[in-house]
Each structure stands twice: as structure tokens, then as C-alpha cells.
Scaffold this active site. Structure first.
Site, PDB file in Angstrom:
ATOM      1  N   ILE A 129      -0.680  -2.482 -11.643  1.00 31.20           N
ATOM      2  CA  ILE A 129      -1.305  -3.795 -11.412  1.00 31.20           C
ATOM      3  C   ILE A 129      -2.470  -3.983 -12.384  1.00 31.20           C
ATOM      4  CG2 ILE A 129      -2.583  -5.205  -9.752  1.00 31.20           C
ATOM      5  CD1 ILE A 129      -0.927  -3.788  -7.528  1.00 31.20           C
ATOM      6  N   ARG A 138       4.262   6.517   8.141  1.00 30.60           N
ATOM      7  CA  ARG A 138       3.276   5.441   7.992  1.00 30.60           C
ATOM      8  C   ARG A 138       1.876   5.932   8.408  1.00 30.60           C
ATOM      9  NH1 ARG A 138       2.419   0.083   6.157  1.00 30.60           N
ATOM     10  NH2 ARG A 138       1.011  -0.977   7.561  1.00 30.60           N
ATOM     11  N   GLN A 164     -14.854   5.111  -0.514  1.00 30.91           N
ATOM     12  CA  GLN A 164     -15.287   4.032  -1.411  1.00 30.91           C
ATOM     13  C   GLN A 164     -16.220   3.056  -0.687  1.00 30.91           C
ATOM     14  OE1 GLN A 164     -11.761   2.577  -3.455  1.00 30.91           O
ATOM     15  NE2 GLN A 164     -11.472   4.548  -4.455  1.00 30.91           N
ATOM     16  N   GLY A 198      -4.968  -2.098  -2.506  1.00 25.31           N
ATOM     17  CA  GLY A 198      -4.217  -0.885  -2.150  1.00 25.31           C
ATOM     18  C   GLY A 198      -3.765  -0.934  -0.702  1.00 25.31           C
ATOM     19  N   ASN A 199      -2.516  -0.600  -0.500  1.00 21.00           N
ATOM     20  CA  ASN A 199      -1.929  -0.721   0.844  1.00 21.00           C
ATOM     21  C   ASN A 199      -2.177   0.487   1.735  1.00 21.00           C
ATOM     22  OD1 ASN A 199      -0.645  -3.259   1.123  1.00 21.00           O
ATOM     23  ND2 ASN A 199       0.812  -2.672  -0.465  1.00 21.00           N
ATOM     24  N   ASP A 204       1.336 -13.125  -1.074  1.00 21.73           N
ATOM     25  CA  ASP A 204       2.226 -13.665  -0.041  1.00 21.73           C
ATOM     26  C   ASP A 204       2.155 -15.193  -0.023  1.00 21.73           C
ATOM     27  OD1 ASP A 204       2.804 -10.959   1.067  1.00 21.73           O
ATOM     28  OD2 ASP A 204       0.676 -11.019   1.508  1.00 21.73           O
ATOM     29  N   ARG A 230       4.108 -16.441  -2.923  1.00 21.37           N
ATOM     30  CA  ARG A 230       5.549 -16.290  -2.672  1.00 21.37           C
ATOM     31  C   ARG A 230       6.043 -17.387  -1.723  1.00 21.37           C
ATOM     32  NH1 ARG A 230       5.109  -9.762  -1.544  1.00 21.37           N
ATOM     33  NH2 ARG A 230       5.578  -9.059  -3.660  1.00 21.37           N
ATOM     34  N   HIS A 243      -0.702  -7.994   5.757  1.00 23.04           N
ATOM     35  CA  HIS A 243       0.140  -7.929   4.559  1.00 23.04           C
ATOM     36  C   HIS A 243       1.241  -6.902   4.842  1.00 23.04           C
ATOM     37  CE1 HIS A 243       1.452  -7.890   0.425  1.00 23.04           C
ATOM     38  NE2 HIS A 243       1.278  -6.576   0.378  1.00 23.04           N
TER      39      HIS A 243
HETATM   40  N1  LIG Z   1      -1.784  -6.420  -1.312  1.00 24.12           N
HETATM   41  C1  LIG Z   1      -0.787  -6.718  -2.098  1.00 24.12           C
HETATM   42  O1  LIG Z   1      -0.357  -7.867  -2.177  1.00 24.12           O
HETATM   43  C2  LIG Z   1      -0.129  -5.671  -2.923  1.00 24.12           C
HETATM   44  C3  LIG Z   1      -0.571  -4.380  -2.870  1.00 24.12           C
HETATM   45  N2  LIG Z   1       0.014  -3.407  -3.640  1.00 24.12           N
HETATM   46  C4  LIG Z   1      -0.539  -2.069  -3.536  1.00 24.12           C
HETATM   47  O2  LIG Z   1      -1.421  -1.845  -4.627  1.00 24.12           O
HETATM   48  C5  LIG Z   1      -1.553  -0.450  -4.849  1.00 24.12           C
HETATM   49  C6  LIG Z   1      -1.462  -0.135  -6.336  1.00 24.12           C
HETATM   50  O3  LIG Z   1      -0.230  -0.539  -6.846  1.00 24.12           O
HETATM   51  P1  LIG Z   1       0.190  -0.164  -8.360  1.00 24.12           P
HETATM   52  O4  LIG Z   1      -0.880  -0.495  -9.314  1.00 24.12           O
HETATM   53  O5  LIG Z   1       1.527  -0.740  -8.556  1.00 24.12           O
HETATM   54  O6  LIG Z   1       0.311   1.401  -8.187  1.00 24.12           O
HETATM   55  P2  LIG Z   1       0.307   2.542  -9.275  1.00 24.12           P
HETATM   56  O7  LIG Z   1       0.864   3.750  -8.600  1.00 24.12           O
HETATM   57  O8  LIG Z   1       0.848   2.084 -10.572  1.00 24.12           O
HETATM   58  O9  LIG Z   1      -1.250   2.766  -9.504  1.00 24.12           O
HETATM   59  C7  LIG Z   1      -2.073   3.223  -8.508  1.00 24.12           C
HETATM   60  C8  LIG Z   1      -3.255   3.822  -9.206  1.00 24.12           C
HETATM   61  O10 LIG Z   1      -4.172   4.237  -8.255  1.00 24.12           O
HETATM   62  C9  LIG Z   1      -4.797   5.420  -8.751  1.00 24.12           C
HETATM   63  N3  LIG Z   1      -5.453   6.035  -7.625  1.00 24.12           N
HETATM   64  C10 LIG Z   1      -4.917   6.732  -6.622  1.00 24.12           C
HETATM   65  N4  LIG Z   1      -5.869   7.126  -5.776  1.00 24.12           N
HETATM   66  C11 LIG Z   1      -7.034   6.623  -6.244  1.00 24.12           C
HETATM   67  C12 LIG Z   1      -8.383   6.695  -5.840  1.00 24.12           C
HETATM   68  N5  LIG Z   1      -8.738   7.411  -4.777  1.00 24.12           N
HETATM   69  N6  LIG Z   1      -9.323   6.063  -6.551  1.00 24.12           N
HETATM   70  C13 LIG Z   1      -9.003   5.399  -7.650  1.00 24.12           C
HETATM   71  N7  LIG Z   1      -7.746   5.335  -8.131  1.00 24.12           N
HETATM   72  C14 LIG Z   1      -6.793   5.931  -7.432  1.00 24.12           C
HETATM   73  C15 LIG Z   1      -3.665   6.168  -9.407  1.00 24.12           C
HETATM   74  O11 LIG Z   1      -4.025   6.935 -10.489  1.00 24.12           O
HETATM   75  P3  LIG Z   1      -4.722   8.323 -10.439  1.00 24.12           P
HETATM   76  O12 LIG Z   1      -4.382   8.981  -9.130  1.00 24.12           O
HETATM   77  O13 LIG Z   1      -4.160   9.027 -11.622  1.00 24.12           O
HETATM   78  O14 LIG Z   1      -6.154   7.966 -10.563  1.00 24.12           O
HETATM   79  C16 LIG Z   1      -2.875   5.018 -10.038  1.00 24.12           C
HETATM   80  O15 LIG Z   1      -3.333   4.766 -11.348  1.00 24.12           O
HETATM   81  C17 LIG Z   1      -0.477   0.193  -3.983  1.00 24.12           C
HETATM   82  O16 LIG Z   1      -1.085   0.648  -2.797  1.00 24.12           O
HETATM   83  C18 LIG Z   1       0.460  -0.960  -3.652  1.00 24.12           C
HETATM   84  O17 LIG Z   1       1.158  -0.741  -2.452  1.00 24.12           O
HETATM   85  C19 LIG Z   1       1.024  -3.703  -4.505  1.00 24.12           C
HETATM   86  C20 LIG Z   1       1.506  -4.982  -4.596  1.00 24.12           C
HETATM   87  C21 LIG Z   1       0.994  -6.049  -3.779  1.00 24.12           C
HETATM   88  O1  LIG Z   2       4.837  -2.588  -0.684  1.00 24.31           O
HETATM   89  C1  LIG Z   2       4.271  -2.567  -1.793  1.00 24.31           C
HETATM   90  O2  LIG Z   2       3.709  -1.572  -2.300  1.00 24.31           O
HETATM   91  C2  LIG Z   2       4.240  -3.810  -2.595  1.00 24.31           C
HETATM   92  C3  LIG Z   2       3.648  -4.921  -1.850  1.00 24.31           C
HETATM   93  O3  LIG Z   2       2.712  -4.793  -1.101  1.00 24.31           O
HETATM   94  C4  LIG Z   2       4.224  -6.228  -2.070  1.00 24.31           C
HETATM   95  O4  LIG Z   2       5.111  -6.381  -2.920  1.00 24.31           O
HETATM   96  O5  LIG Z   2       3.806  -7.163  -1.378  1.00 24.31           O
END
Ligand SMILES: NC(=O)C1=CN([C@@H]2O[C@H](COP(=O)(O)OP(=O)(O)OC[C@H]3O[C@@H](n4cnc5c(N)ncnc54)[C@H](OP(=O)(O)O)[C@@H]3O)[C@@H](O)[C@H]2O)C=CC1
Ligand SMILES: O=C([O-])CC(=O)C(=O)O
Length: 442
Positions: free
Chosen positions: A109, A192, A206, A224-225, A253, A256, A281
């Protein structure tokens, strides 16, 4: 702790990007130090080397220093170049630099979002920006360096500072926005409850760090989810920051849902307004066609197919993320980044008259009768000052209410699962229901 930051001295505001690069090259071999931009004109020609030893972080929660020397910093490239930002602000009538932290900065993202932020597309063409990139571990530090290199090579005039680090107490220092994207994806066989616990720990830490070092009016957007419950954990761990400042991203959402109504009504999606996502979400979210409008008319006057609205529309929006994963093999990233931009812009610009936007916000005196003390997506309006108010002129009929209660029940169950992270009791067995899924889960 490794850190990369810009400092402020020459070259002057008239320097071209090329000249900035020359300065960068000259500084590339500079000793590693934490370089902070001097805050006043009289300090313009100084580099402040500060290890900030007084910070009262919770030591055991902080990661080890990346290069093995606590407080040492790494600095290279154009963001180590010294320049006179104040002169730039004066000559170009730029605003004061806005400081934005992004966690998960090396993820998918962020790969889209950071470049939108740096370009001025989000905060405006007169708004210089400092980006503070947070990773989770020493392993991720190298990836963050790669991200910083790409930002550097993009020559964005508004991008005045980039720093990278893995210690939220360093990275969140004085930030005005915190976009919390980093989270662990659910691994094979992971329940979950495990996901809630693992990611909950991240957001508890954080939250504590924001509480300790961020701007007192920092706006926090949790992506982050599971984002609603992560936002709740974060705000509970940051008691000195107003709970109202925390948001969980449900804008994707909303977007969408608008797209689906536009498709069905055969109109372009800019004709859809007043779109609310209620709740979590997750697959219990409630996309609200009752109050939505198409070309200014109630959606139900334009789309007469009630069965479609009740069944297909709702389910399609709830499961859009999952369908996308099936087709693309990974979860939504560019459209999520766009929706983060939309969410920020909805807070920094006045909401168009009569319209509203959805955001997962803390329920504290909400007018709808939704349970208090959770993070629930609801319709909001903003004056463009970063704050929002809840919309009161909405109708909640039986169809909506029944589903809103289901999403509420899911969030209450999630809250019970993370009681140990919000100061409300011991870790309990988590009730996992079939509905308790992310949009991207099948
Ligand atoms: N709310 C919404 O609408 C949506 C939410 N999401 C959520 O967004 C999140 C990220 O998605 P996406 O970018 O695709 O995932 P990625 O797996 O590509 O990236 C997640 C990143 O988070 C880093 N990370 C993990 N733990 C931590 C931490 N404690 N502090 C800082 N960085 C951390 C990881 O890298 P590293 O561990 O190397 O640092 C990695 O770079 C997921 O939880 C996903 O489910 C996705 C789509 C929609
Ligand atoms: O489930 C996921 O990680 C992706 C997500 O939140 C979405 O697409 O809305």
C-alpha cells in the site's frame, strides 16, 4: 536506531534539484548523526546533533538499534542535503512543513501512497512534507532504504525530509499525522484471535509511542487489519491524545460501494454521494443504500431493484476485497492507497454541502444508539480543519439496523478478545464466528 533526516542550511531556495543532488553527493560520506532541522532563523546554519537521551520510552518495548549503536543514525542522499527551508517557505509562500509518519512503509500500500504524499497530491501544492517511515525490524530497514532511494530519485520539490527507523518512539516524534499501515498478514493456520493478538500488540506499542512523542493533536489513520479494533487498541494506549483523532480506514469500502451503485444505475461514479459504510471493516460491514444518493436523488428512487440492493449490493461490497484477492493473487493496494488519500482529504478540506464521508471513529455519545467505546464506521462531515462531526440527518430503517447490530456485535466480540491490550482484563478465549473475517478473507 537508524535514522535519516534532512537538516537546514545552504543551498538557498534557488537551488535546482540538480544542485541539491550535488550537495547530497558531498554529504554522502558524512558521519552518521541524527540531523535535525534548526527551528529558528538564528540556528539556520547549525546542524543539531541530538541523541535525545531523555526520552521516556518503555525500554523493553523498543527494538534494538539497527547498527548496534543506540542513537546512531544513517543519512545519505538528497535528504541529507542541507538547505534553507525557511527561505523556500518565504519565497514560495509555502506552508509550514507537515510531518507525516507512515508505518509499513515498505509494504504494497505504501508503495503507492508515499509517492502521492510526496507529490503534493494529498496535502496540496503549497504544503511541504516530511515523511517518517517506520519498519518493524532490522530486516525491514534495508527495504526502507530502498523506498527512500526511490523517493529521492523522484525529485519531489515538496518532499523536504525523509527519515527511516524501526523505533516508533523516534519515528513518531512530533508527527502531525500517523498513517498506520504496517501489520502482519494472517499466516497459514492462524486463527482470527491470533491475528487480533499479534497485530493488537503492534498497535498497543504504537499507541504508547504516539502518546509519548507525537504532536498532541496528531491525526491517526489505522489501515492495518483488523483496522477498527487496532484503532481502538491504539487510542486506548494513547490517553493523552483525543480519541476523536483516531480513524479506522473504511473509505475503500465507501469507494467500492459507490462504484457498485454507479454500475447498477449506469451513471459515472461521480454522481454517487452520501454513501455511508456502517460498522466494521469486515464482511459484516453495512453499505447504506437507504441514505445514498444518485445524481441528488435517493438511490432507491433510481435503482428500483430492491432484491439487488438488499442481497447482491450488500454482499458484493462486503466481499469485494476477497474477490480481488482471488483474481489478483494479493490484496488491494493501489485502490487502498487512493482511499487513504481520500480519507485524509476529507479531513483537510470542507465536506461539500449536503454530502458526507465514512470513517471508522470512536463511539462516544453517538446519536444513532450504537454501543459506546468501540471504533465504528459512521457518516462524518468536516470543516476541513482535521476534525469532523457525525451526520445526524440519516434514516436507519429495520434493514440497516439489523445489520448494524450484527457488525456491532462482532466489534464487541473483538474488543473482548483484546481486553488485555486495552487495560480491560486478562487475555480471554476469543469467540471467532464465521462472520469475523476481513473483506479479503474467504
Ligand atoms: N482498511 C483497509 O481498507 C485495508 C487494509 N489493509 C491492510 O493493510 C495492511 C498492509 O497491507 P499491505 O501494504 O498490502 O501489506 P504488506 O504485507 O505489503 O506490507 C505490510 C508492511 O508492514 C510492515 N510491518 C509489519 N509489522 C510492522 C510493524 N510492527 N511496524 C511497522 N511496519 C510493520 C511489513 O514490513 P516489515 O515487517 O519488513 O517491516 C510490511 O512492509 C494489512 O493489514 C492489510 O490487511 C489492506 C487493504 C485494505
Ligand atoms: O483483507 C485484506 O487484507 C484486504 C482488505 O482489507 C480489503 O481488501 O478490504
Amino acid at each position: 536506531m537508524a535514522f535519516m533526516a534532512a537538516a537546514a542550511t545552504a543551498p538557498s531556495s534557488s537551488s535546482s534539484p540538480l544542485q541539491l543532488h550535488k550537495h547530497a553527493a558531498a554529504r554522502r560520506s558524512a558521519p552518521a548523526l541524527l540531523l535535525r532541522r534548526p527551528r529558528s532563523r538564528s540556528h539556520r546554519n547549525q546542524l543539531v546533533c541530538s541523541l535525545d537521551a531523555t526520552k521516556q520510552a518503555v525500554q523493553e518495548e523498543r527494538p534494538a538499534a539497527v547498527n548496534g549503536v543506540a542513537g546512531r543514525t544513517d543519512c545519505y542522499g538528497v535528504f541529507c542535503t542541507t538547505y534553507d527551508l525557511r527561505a523556500d517557505e518565504e519565497t514560495k509562500a509555502w506552508k509550514k512543513v507537515v510531518s507525516v509518519a507512515v508505518s509499513g512503509a515498505a509494504g504494497m500500500i505504501s508503495n503507492h501512497l508515499l509517492f502521492k504524499l510526496a507529490s503534493g497530491q494529498v496535502f496540496g501544492p503549497d504544503q511541504p512534507i516530511a515523511l517518517k517511515l517506520l519498519g518493524s525490524s532490522q530486516r525491514s530497514f534495508q527495504k526502507l532504504e530502498g523506498v527512500a532511494m526511490e523517493l529521492e530519485d523522484s525529485l519531489y520539490p515538496l518532499l523536504r525530509e525523509v527519515s527511516i527507523g524501526i523505533d516508533p518512539y523516534e519515528v513518531f516524534q512530533d508527527v502531525e499525522w500517523a498513517l498506520l499501515i504496517g501489520a502482519k498478514p494472517r499466516g497459514p493456520g492462524m486463527e482470527r484471535a491470533d491475528l487480533l493478538n499479534i497485530n493488537g500488540q503492534i498497535f498497543a506499542q504504537q499507541g504508547k509511542a504516539l502518546n509519548a512523542v507525537a504532536s498532541r493533536n496528531v491525526k491517526v489513520l489505522v489501515v492495518g487489519n483488523p483496522c477498527n479494533t487496532n484503532a481502538l487498541i491504539c487510542l486506548k494506549n494513547a490517553p493523552e491524545i483525543p480519541s476523536k483523532n483516531f480513524h479506522a480506514l473504511t473509505r475503500l469500502d465507501e469507494n467500492r460501494a459507490k462504484c457498485q451503485l454507479a454500475l447498477k444505475a449506469s451513471v459515472f461514479y461521480d454522481k454517487i454521494s452520501n454513501m455511508t459504510i456502517w460498522g466494521n471493516h469486515s464482511t459484516t460491514q453495512v453499505p447504506d443504500f437507504v441514505n445514498a444518493r444518485i445524481d441528488g436523488k435517493p438511490a432507491r428512487q433510481v435503482i428500483r431493484d430492491t432484491k439487488w440492493l438488499h442481497e447482491e449490493f450488500t454482499k458484493t461490497v462486503q466481499k469485494r476485497g476477497g474477490e480481488l484477492i482471488q483474481k489478483r493473487g494479493r490484496s488491494s493496494a493501489p485502490s487502498t492507497a487512493v482511499s487513504i488519500v481520500d480519507a485524509i482529504q476529507s479531513l483537510v478540506n470542507p465536506t461539500p454541502e449536503g454530502d458526507w464521508f465514512s470513517s471508522g471513529v470512536y463511539t462516544n455519545g453517538n446519536p444513532y444508539g450504537i454501543e459506546e467505546d468501540i471504533v465504528f464506521s459512521m457518516p462524518c462531515r468536516s470543516k476541513g480543519d482535521g476534525d469532523y462531526e457525525l451526520v445526524t440527518d440519516v434514516t436507519i430503517d429495520d434493514f440497516l439496523w439489523e445489520r448494524i447490530k450484527k457488525s456491532e456485535a462482532e466489534l464487541l466480540a473483538e474488543k473482548r478478545c483484546v481486553g488485555h491490550l486495552i487495560g480491560e482484563g486478562e487475555e480471554e478465549l476469543c469467540e471467532v464466528t464465521e462472520d469475523t473475517m476481513l473483506p479479503g478473507e474467504q
